[in-house]
Design a protein around this motif. Structure first.
Motif, PDB file in Angstrom:
ATOM      1  N   ALA A 344      49.266  -6.405 -19.573  1.00  0.00           N
ATOM      2  CA  ALA A 344      49.801  -5.937 -20.859  1.00  0.00           C
ATOM      3  C   ALA A 344      51.020  -6.741 -21.251  1.00  0.00           C
ATOM      4  CB  ALA A 344      50.138  -4.448 -20.781  1.00  0.00           C
ATOM      5  N   ARG A 345      51.844  -7.096 -20.274  1.00  0.00           N
ATOM      6  CA  ARG A 345      53.041  -7.890 -20.563  1.00  0.00           C
ATOM      7  C   ARG A 345      52.679  -9.342 -20.861  1.00  0.00           C
ATOM      8  NH1 ARG A 345      53.891  -3.436 -18.552  1.00  0.00           N
ATOM      9  NH2 ARG A 345      55.918  -2.359 -18.595  1.00  0.00           N
ATOM     10  N   LEU A 346      51.639  -9.842 -20.199  1.00  0.00           N
ATOM     11  CA  LEU A 346      51.157 -11.177 -20.551  1.00  0.00           C
ATOM     12  C   LEU A 346      50.639 -11.193 -21.985  1.00  0.00           C
ATOM     13  CD1 LEU A 346      50.379 -14.088 -19.869  1.00  0.00           C
ATOM     14  CD2 LEU A 346      48.251 -13.201 -18.875  1.00  0.00           C
ATOM     15  N   ASN A 347      49.892 -10.163 -22.362  1.00  0.00           N
ATOM     16  CA  ASN A 347      49.395 -10.074 -23.734  1.00  0.00           C
ATOM     17  C   ASN A 347      50.542  -9.970 -24.736  1.00  0.00           C
ATOM     18  OD1 ASN A 347      46.722 -10.168 -22.888  1.00  0.00           O
ATOM     19  ND2 ASN A 347      46.536  -7.945 -22.753  1.00  0.00           N
ATOM     20  N   GLN A 348      51.608  -9.279 -24.349  1.00  0.00           N
ATOM     21  CA  GLN A 348      52.760  -9.170 -25.237  1.00  0.00           C
ATOM     22  C   GLN A 348      53.403 -10.538 -25.450  1.00  0.00           C
ATOM     23  OE1 GLN A 348      56.288  -7.039 -23.834  1.00  0.00           O
ATOM     24  NE2 GLN A 348      56.374  -5.954 -25.793  1.00  0.00           N
ATOM     25  N   GLU A 349      53.509 -11.335 -24.373  1.00  0.00           N
ATOM     26  CA  GLU A 349      54.050 -12.684 -24.522  1.00  0.00           C
ATOM     27  C   GLU A 349      53.164 -13.536 -25.417  1.00  0.00           C
ATOM     28  OE1 GLU A 349      56.972 -13.769 -23.486  1.00  0.00           O
ATOM     29  OE2 GLU A 349      57.378 -11.769 -22.702  1.00  0.00           O
ATOM     30  N   ILE A 350      51.849 -13.371 -25.277  1.00  0.00           N
ATOM     31  CA  ILE A 350      50.909 -14.099 -26.129  1.00  0.00           C
ATOM     32  C   ILE A 350      51.093 -13.687 -27.587  1.00  0.00           C
ATOM     33  CG2 ILE A 350      48.454 -14.361 -26.678  1.00  0.00           C
ATOM     34  CD1 ILE A 350      47.910 -14.152 -23.667  1.00  0.00           C
ATOM     35  N   SER A 364      55.872  -5.867 -30.339  1.00  0.00           N
ATOM     36  CA  SER A 364      56.973  -4.896 -30.341  1.00  0.00           C
ATOM     37  C   SER A 364      56.898  -3.969 -29.125  1.00  0.00           C
ATOM     38  CB  SER A 364      56.920  -4.056 -31.618  1.00  0.00           C
ATOM     39  OG  SER A 364      57.883  -3.033 -31.578  1.00  0.00           O
ATOM     40  N   SER A 365      58.054  -3.484 -28.695  1.00  0.00           N
ATOM     41  CA  SER A 365      58.120  -2.531 -27.584  1.00  0.00           C
ATOM     42  C   SER A 365      58.359  -1.110 -28.054  1.00  0.00           C
ATOM     43  CB  SER A 365      59.237  -2.927 -26.602  1.00  0.00           C
ATOM     44  OG  SER A 365      58.957  -4.170 -25.989  1.00  0.00           O
ATOM     45  N   LYS A 366      58.303  -0.883 -29.335  1.00  0.00           N
ATOM     46  CA  LYS A 366      58.456   0.455 -29.894  1.00  0.00           C
ATOM     47  C   LYS A 366      57.195   1.270 -29.652  1.00  0.00           C
ATOM     48  CE  LYS A 366      61.833   0.009 -33.648  1.00  0.00           C
ATOM     49  NZ  LYS A 366      62.019   0.170 -35.094  1.00  0.00           N
ATOM     50  N   PRO A 367      57.304   2.627 -29.567  1.00  0.00           N
ATOM     51  CA  PRO A 367      58.539   3.419 -29.567  1.00  0.00           C
ATOM     52  C   PRO A 367      58.982   3.846 -28.169  1.00  0.00           C
ATOM     53  CG  PRO A 367      56.694   4.851 -30.011  1.00  0.00           C
ATOM     54  CD  PRO A 367      56.115   3.477 -29.775  1.00  0.00           C
ATOM     55  N   PHE A 368      58.231   3.430 -27.114  1.00  0.00           N
ATOM     56  CA  PHE A 368      58.501   3.931 -25.763  1.00  0.00           C
ATOM     57  C   PHE A 368      59.051   2.848 -24.846  1.00  0.00           C
ATOM     58  CE2 PHE A 368      54.870   6.435 -27.435  1.00  0.00           C
ATOM     59  CZ  PHE A 368      55.463   7.689 -27.455  1.00  0.00           C
ATOM     60  N   ASN A 369      59.559   1.757 -25.434  1.00  0.00           N
ATOM     61  CA  ASN A 369      60.077   0.635 -24.645  1.00  0.00           C
ATOM     62  C   ASN A 369      59.019   0.091 -23.688  1.00  0.00           C
ATOM     63  OD1 ASN A 369      62.123  -1.220 -23.965  1.00  0.00           O
ATOM     64  ND2 ASN A 369      62.684  -0.038 -22.154  1.00  0.00           N
ATOM     65  N   SER A 370      57.775   0.049 -24.152  1.00  0.00           N
ATOM     66  CA  SER A 370      56.656  -0.444 -23.353  1.00  0.00           C
ATOM     67  C   SER A 370      55.769  -1.310 -24.247  1.00  0.00           C
ATOM     68  CB  SER A 370      55.848   0.725 -22.790  1.00  0.00           C
ATOM     69  OG  SER A 370      55.261   1.482 -23.842  1.00  0.00           O
ATOM     70  N   PRO A 371      54.972  -2.203 -23.656  1.00  0.00           N
ATOM     71  CA  PRO A 371      54.136  -3.104 -24.459  1.00  0.00           C
ATOM     72  C   PRO A 371      52.861  -2.423 -24.945  1.00  0.00           C
ATOM     73  CG  PRO A 371      53.838  -3.585 -22.147  1.00  0.00           C
ATOM     74  CD  PRO A 371      54.900  -2.516 -22.218  1.00  0.00           C
ATOM     75  N   LEU A 372      52.996  -1.494 -25.874  1.00  0.00           N
ATOM     76  CA  LEU A 372      51.826  -0.764 -26.365  1.00  0.00           C
ATOM     77  C   LEU A 372      50.778  -1.702 -26.956  1.00  0.00           C
ATOM     78  CD1 LEU A 372      53.279   2.449 -28.064  1.00  0.00           C
ATOM     79  CD2 LEU A 372      51.749   2.327 -26.086  1.00  0.00           C
ATOM     80  N   GLY A 373      51.230  -2.715 -27.689  1.00  0.00           N
ATOM     81  CA  GLY A 373      50.293  -3.667 -28.265  1.00  0.00           C
ATOM     82  C   GLY A 373      49.540  -4.424 -27.192  1.00  0.00           C
ATOM     83  N   GLY A 374      50.267  -4.880 -26.157  1.00  0.00           N
ATOM     84  CA  GLY A 374      49.614  -5.579 -25.057  1.00  0.00           C
ATOM     85  C   GLY A 374      48.637  -4.687 -24.319  1.00  0.00           C
ATOM     86  N   LEU A 375      48.973  -3.411 -24.168  1.00  0.00           N
ATOM     87  CA  LEU A 375      48.062  -2.458 -23.534  1.00  0.00           C
ATOM     88  C   LEU A 375      46.793  -2.286 -24.363  1.00  0.00           C
ATOM     89  CD1 LEU A 375      50.674   0.213 -22.425  1.00  0.00           C
ATOM     90  CD2 LEU A 375      49.205  -1.103 -20.884  1.00  0.00           C
ATOM     91  N   PHE A 376      46.939  -2.246 -25.676  1.00  0.00           N
ATOM     92  CA  PHE A 376      45.772  -2.095 -26.545  1.00  0.00           C
ATOM     93  C   PHE A 376      44.856  -3.317 -26.447  1.00  0.00           C
ATOM     94  CE2 PHE A 376      43.729  -2.836 -30.685  1.00  0.00           C
ATOM     95  CZ  PHE A 376      42.978  -1.666 -30.791  1.00  0.00           C
ATOM     96  N   VAL A 377      45.466  -4.506 -26.438  1.00  0.00           N
ATOM     97  CA  VAL A 377      44.682  -5.737 -26.332  1.00  0.00           C
ATOM     98  C   VAL A 377      43.939  -5.786 -24.996  1.00  0.00           C
ATOM     99  CG1 VAL A 377      44.827  -8.257 -26.202  1.00  0.00           C
ATOM    100  CG2 VAL A 377      46.175  -7.014 -27.895  1.00  0.00           C
TER     101      VAL A 377
END
Length: 522
Positions: A344-350, A364-377
């Protein structure tokens, strides 16, 4: 000179520069100030990633391909050595460029031209093949086995998807809780693989052959029997080595999250070797335990349930067939957690670098200070791989498809290490890989990339596919990445009359990115 029109296009990770006298600048991705991973957490992150479903599920397929106990053990030893060579390369890169992103950072820095090509290939590979389907499948199989329930295909898929969904929510909403859970499951996993490993020693010392109804002397204590039935087909051996290397996948897992690690260089130099020695010792002893307790014919027919057969023979139908298989299921779940955490963090960097649509949202790391977008990808391709293909040989096919493009990147990284030593001899390297290990890594990568196209005996592989299908699929993914890169960075700018340039931006959550903009000339 006409007027220049700027139009936002994509987001790219902000890059600072850490210059060394005599060297070109090295890109340093924006590093968050919060360090959430201690040495023990980093160790568990690596060990729990390495000791996943591989040692519990792949020995049966490897024995079926190799044909004999001796050749199977030899393949495990060869794969261990090759994995160690790859780890040395990753450690030199990680100590030299200590920031999150792992192979993505190393390829971008080593191969800056053609511009964006390395980044695009890593992005495509991470999105299309960066899934955790195999361990979700193993979780489902061992859970149903423990409860003596024969599931339908849809029930097995539903349980695997349920695990993936729960872990995605935990890592996305409850960051510290997720780290705590994966640490606990990591120690459970170490205990479990330790129990399997000690089983072989117990059998040798106390010789409970009457209870096991199997005397291992005919296979392990006789040289002729040890190699009886060996299959020396290079194609099948290569797929088996892929599986062994997959079992060690994640030795460089901490490299993906170095921005969140305390003392990253020191951690790499100690955590990675410790995890490698731990995994290598446990894997060798675990394989000996399988062969000492379970007859080889049953191992060949075990599919992904060889560890369940071992515990059932040792402890009977209650403890051995219920408690330990459930522990293996939890072990697979722990592996899904650490893989999801790091990818998920690799996807966030991408996403920060603009190689995904809606990058400003996904980075973005909103709203839980976590890579929600990377987790979704990460979630979407994993969901598709679990839900769409039929069961059966899909587990081994997934391993092979993941492994082939990974060997292409491993080859590029190993060659790149030699290029950097020549190009930047003055760059500070807190750790240097042994040169013969780097060359061995290169040679074996080339051999493994060629091997799938060498026909096995009779032209049939150990799965119900064309023997080189996984290699063709892997190459197809890479070619798709090249095509995507060409259209995005070459064809569209040329036809649109613009060029891509960078513009620094800070998102509302404090994440630093660089927007790629289209520069038009009129």
């Amino acid at each position: 000179m006409g007027e220049i029109e700027r139009q936002p296009l994509l987001d790219q990770a902000v890059v600072y520069y850490d210059a060394v006298p005599g060297d070109p600048p090295a890109p340093v991705i924006d590093v968050p100030t919060r360090k959430t991973l201690t040495w023990s957490s980093a160790y568990i992150l690596v060990v729990s990633r390495v000791v996943g479903s591989g040692i519990f599920a792949t020995p049966g397929a490897i024995v079926r391909s190799a044909g004999s106990v001796g050749l199977s053990l030899l393949l495990w030893m060869v794969g261990t050595i090759l994995s160690g060579c790859g780890l040395a390369v990753s450690m030199e890169y990680g100590c030299m460029l200590p920031r999150s992103g792992g192979d993505k950072v190393y390829l971008e820095y080593t191969y800056p031209r053609p511009r964006f090509l390395a980044s695009t290939l890593i992005a495509v590979q991470a999105v299309l093949l960066g899934f955790t389907a195999s361990n979700c499948i193993i979780f489902g199989k061992y859970t149903f086995f423990a409860f003596a329930f024969t599931p339908t295909e849809n029930q097995q898929k539903a349980l695997a998807v349920g695990l993936l969904t729960a872990i995605t929510i935990i890592h996305g909403v409850f960051l510290r809780t997720g780290i705590w859970i994966q640490n606990v499951l990591g120690w459970v996993k170490i205990f479990l693989i330790g129990a399997i490993s000690l089983t072989g020693i117990w059998v040798i010392l106390f010789k409970p052959y009457d209870r096991l109804k199997h005397h291992p002397s005919q296979t392990l204590l006789s040289w002729d029997s040890l190699w009886e039935g060996s299959n020396w087909s290079w194609n099948l051996l290569a797929t088996s080595i892929f599986k062994v290397i997959y079992s060690y996948a994640g030795l460089n897992n901490v490299n993906n999250v170095l921005n969140e690690v305390n003392n990253p260089v020191r951690t790499i130099k100690t955590v990675c070797p410790a995890a490698f020695v731990t995994a290598g010792t446990l894997y060798l002893l675990a394989n000996l335990s399988y062969f000492l307790v379970v007859p080889i014919d049953e191992i060949k027919d075990s599919g992904e349930l060889v560890a369940a057969l071992l515990f059932e023979r040792l402890f009977g139908p209650h403890i051995g067939k219920v408690i330990f298989p459930l522990a293996i299921a939890l072990s697979a779940a722990g592996n899904v957690m650490v893989v999801t955490f790091s990818l998920a963090r690799l996807n966030q960097e991408i996403a920060k670098q603009g190689f995904l649509p809606w990058s400003h949202i996904l980075s973005s790391s909103k709203p839980f200070n976590s890579p929600l977008g990377g987790l979704f990808v990460h979630y979407v391709p994993s969901l598709l791989v679990i839900g769409l293909p039929p069961q059966g040989d899909v587990y081994n096919f997934i391993l092979d498809v993941e492994g082939y493009p990974a060997q292409v990147f491993a080859l590029a990284i190993a060659i790149g290490l030699l290029l950097l030593r020549y190009r930047e001899p003055l760059r500070k390297r807190p750790f240097m890989a042994w040169l013969p290990a780097v060359w061995l890594r290169i040679i074996v990568c080339v051999a493994l990339l060629i091997a799938p196209f060498v026909p096995p005996p009779g032209g049939k592989s150990d799965v119900h596919f064309f023997y080189a299908t996984y290699a063709v699929v892997g190459i197809g993914v890479l070619l798709f990445g090249v095509l995507y890169w060409y259209i995005w960075t070459q064809l569209m700018p040329r036809r649109g009359g613009y060029r891509l340039e960078e513009e620094e931006v800070t998102l509302s959550d404090g994440t630093s990115i660089t927007k790629l903009v289209q520069l038009y000339q009129t």
